[in-house]
Design a protein around this motif. Structure first.
Motif, PDB file in Angstrom:
ATOM      1  N   ASP A 124       0.817  -1.204   0.000  1.00  0.00           N
ATOM      2  CA  ASP A 124       0.000   0.000   0.000  1.00  0.00           C
ATOM      3  C   ASP A 124       0.856   1.260   0.000  1.00  0.00           C
ATOM      4  OD1 ASP A 124      -2.347   1.383  -0.050  1.00  0.00           O
ATOM      5  OD2 ASP A 124      -2.983   0.862   1.977  1.00  0.00           O
ATOM      6  N   GLN A 141       9.843  -4.777   4.092  1.00  0.00           N
ATOM      7  CA  GLN A 141       8.419  -4.775   3.765  1.00  0.00           C
ATOM      8  C   GLN A 141       8.104  -5.793   2.668  1.00  0.00           C
ATOM      9  OE1 GLN A 141       5.947  -3.300   5.397  1.00  0.00           O
ATOM     10  NE2 GLN A 141       7.491  -2.533   6.823  1.00  0.00           N
ATOM     11  N   ILE A 149       7.882  -9.098   4.393  1.00  0.00           N
ATOM     12  CA  ILE A 149       6.640  -9.201   5.169  1.00  0.00           C
ATOM     13  C   ILE A 149       5.492  -9.582   4.249  1.00  0.00           C
ATOM     14  CG2 ILE A 149       4.934  -7.889   6.485  1.00  0.00           C
ATOM     15  CD1 ILE A 149       7.271  -6.249   7.642  1.00  0.00           C
ATOM     16  N   GLY A 150       5.387  -8.883   3.111  1.00  0.00           N
ATOM     17  CA  GLY A 150       4.312  -9.180   2.169  1.00  0.00           C
ATOM     18  C   GLY A 150       4.423 -10.579   1.599  1.00  0.00           C
ATOM     19  N   GLN A 206       3.386 -13.322   4.014  1.00  0.00           N
ATOM     20  CA  GLN A 206       1.941 -13.406   4.245  1.00  0.00           C
ATOM     21  C   GLN A 206       1.221 -14.276   3.228  1.00  0.00           C
ATOM     22  OE1 GLN A 206       1.298  -8.911   6.127  1.00  0.00           O
ATOM     23  NE2 GLN A 206       0.349  -9.441   4.189  1.00  0.00           N
ATOM     24  N   THR A 211      10.102 -15.037   6.312  1.00  0.00           N
ATOM     25  CA  THR A 211      10.095 -14.511   7.678  1.00  0.00           C
ATOM     26  C   THR A 211      11.517 -14.312   8.176  1.00  0.00           C
ATOM     27  OG1 THR A 211       7.990 -15.621   8.152  1.00  0.00           O
ATOM     28  CG2 THR A 211       9.298 -14.908  10.042  1.00  0.00           C
ATOM     29  N   LYS A 234       4.000   0.132   3.070  1.00  0.00           N
ATOM     30  CA  LYS A 234       3.823  -1.008   3.961  1.00  0.00           C
ATOM     31  C   LYS A 234       3.079  -2.132   3.250  1.00  0.00           C
ATOM     32  CE  LYS A 234       5.471   1.580   7.291  1.00  0.00           C
ATOM     33  NZ  LYS A 234       6.841   1.399   7.804  1.00  0.00           N
ATOM     34  N   THR A 266       0.121  -4.759   2.970  1.00  0.00           N
ATOM     35  CA  THR A 266      -1.267  -4.776   3.422  1.00  0.00           C
ATOM     36  C   THR A 266      -1.528  -6.050   4.231  1.00  0.00           C
ATOM     37  OG1 THR A 266      -2.097  -5.978   1.482  1.00  0.00           O
ATOM     38  CG2 THR A 266      -1.919  -3.573   1.288  1.00  0.00           C
ATOM     39  N   ALA A 267      -2.772  -6.261   4.628  1.00  0.00           N
ATOM     40  CA  ALA A 267      -3.128  -7.463   5.386  1.00  0.00           C
ATOM     41  C   ALA A 267      -3.566  -8.606   4.469  1.00  0.00           C
ATOM     42  CB  ALA A 267      -4.243  -7.131   6.377  1.00  0.00           C
ATOM     43  N   SER A 268      -3.435  -8.431   3.162  1.00  0.00           N
ATOM     44  CA  SER A 268      -3.889  -9.453   2.220  1.00  0.00           C
ATOM     45  C   SER A 268      -3.149 -10.772   2.415  1.00  0.00           C
ATOM     46  CB  SER A 268      -3.683  -8.966   0.783  1.00  0.00           C
ATOM     47  OG  SER A 268      -4.023  -9.986  -0.137  1.00  0.00           O
ATOM     48  N   LYS A 269      -3.891 -11.868   2.295  1.00  0.00           N
ATOM     49  CA  LYS A 269      -3.320 -13.216   2.387  1.00  0.00           C
ATOM     50  C   LYS A 269      -3.388 -13.937   1.036  1.00  0.00           C
ATOM     51  CE  LYS A 269      -2.879 -12.786   6.892  1.00  0.00           C
ATOM     52  NZ  LYS A 269      -1.559 -12.654   7.533  1.00  0.00           N
TER      53      LYS A 269
END
Length: 334
Positions: A89, A201, A204-205, A208, A220, A251, A253-256
């Motif tokens: 995002d 970042q 992290i994405g 996920q 990770t 950052k 997002t919270a998408s999986k």
């Protein structure tokens, strides 16, 4: 088979074309996801890079065909999914392009120096120039948006000095007369932290959405490694009363839901890890403080181990496309 009057391409030229093909096809797939979700004026930058990369892939493909070489697979439409939620995002797409063009500037300049045929030189000079221009444009865009932190400003030197102190190469010690960082060291640290923030970042994405549990764990570990490097190098700046770079933008997002294949995400990680190794070597070579090269050498060891582990995962899953091989000594023609 080469049907032109030119000399055949050399082994180094073949290798560099192959690497460029892999990197550019990967970039197309990543940018297809970014362009689909871009809702800001920076979208034109993404499209400009995409169109230029497409033309360069066509040029490389044409050379392979002229030389009678098989066309690599690289990354195709099977490595990106359309219509899924965005994974990153607030201008991360431009920050990613900023980082990748930094890598490309060094990579394609190196390839230019390894080229002997005129058309090879022209190709990589052009790709270097394009990367430089795009990096400049993304830099100015991010500065205008207030999401890119400049290195610290300093007073301009008024005279030339030569090192007299025999302890100049010693590390920093609190409450002593040991020297603070010089501008060369600050610039290298700033660059390393900046790239690791973007890379963290990315990890992290990727973590996920990775489908494979081992791959998820690997990303990770990459996130934790980037964070450790950022913290360790940031402490050197704080010791000299300089605040490390940070940004509120870009950052995950919270998408999986994965927009990319595990194969693509692993390759992208491996590509940036290789760049990280080179950056650490550069930092170690240009710093005269004993403690900073020591820390960078330790970082390089950890990065190298991380890269090796990634290679093993890629081979295990059949994701590592093999670069052109020399089958026997008879192939080493002059």
């Amino acid at each position: 088979m080469n049907t032109s009057s030119q000399a055949p391409i050399t082994s180094s030229e073949l290798a560099n074309l192959w690497i460029a093909f892999q990197e550019k096809t990967m970039m197309l797939r990543v940018l297809e996801h970014f362009i689909e979700h871009a809702d800001h004026e920076g979208k034109q930058l993404l499209l400009s890079y995409y169109n230029g990369a497409t033309k360069n892939i066509e040029k490389i493909t044409s050379i392979f065909q002229q030389e009678g070489a098989v066309i690599p697979i690289g990354f195709t439409e099977n490595d990106v999914k359309k219509g899924v939620p965005k994974l990153f995002d607030f201008l991360y797409d431009i920050m990613y392009l900023y980082l990748m063009t930094k890598v490309e500037m060094s990579l394609y300049a190196l390839f230019t120096g390894m080229s002997y045929r005129k058309d090879m030189e022209d190709l990589f000079i052009g790709m270097t120039t394009e990367s430089q221009l795009m990096n400049s444009q993304t830099t100015q865009f991010l500065l205008e948006k207030g999401v890119l932190v400049r290195p610290p400003f300093v007073s301009m030197p008024k005279q030339v000095n030569f090192v007299q102190d025999k302890n100049y190469m010693d590390g920093f010690k609190w409450f002593s007369d040991e020297r603070s960082l010089n501008t060369v060291e600050v610039s290298l640290i700033h660059h390393a932290i900046e790239t690791n923030l973007v890379g963290m970042q990315l990890m992290i994405g990727f973590a996920q959405v990775a489908a494979d549990k081992e791959v998820q764990k690997y990303f990770t570990e990459g996130m934790e490694l980037s964070k450790k490097i950022e913290i360790d190098l940031g402490e050197f700046l704080r010791q000299s009363y300089i605040e490390p770079p940070a940004t509120h933008a870009g950052k995950a997002t919270a998408s999986k839901v994965a927009p990319f294949s595990d194969k693509l995400m692993m390759y992208n990680t491996n590509f940036l890890t290789s760049f990280g190794l080179g950056s650490n070597a550069l930092g170690s070579g240009f710093s005269l403080r004993s403690d900073l090269p020591a820390k960078m050498a330790l970082n390089a060891k950890n990065i190298f181990t991380f890269a090796q582990d990634g290679g093993k995962i890629m081979i295990k899953n059949g994701w590592m496309e093999e670069s052109p091989q020399i089958e026997d000594r008879n192939q080493l023609t002059k």
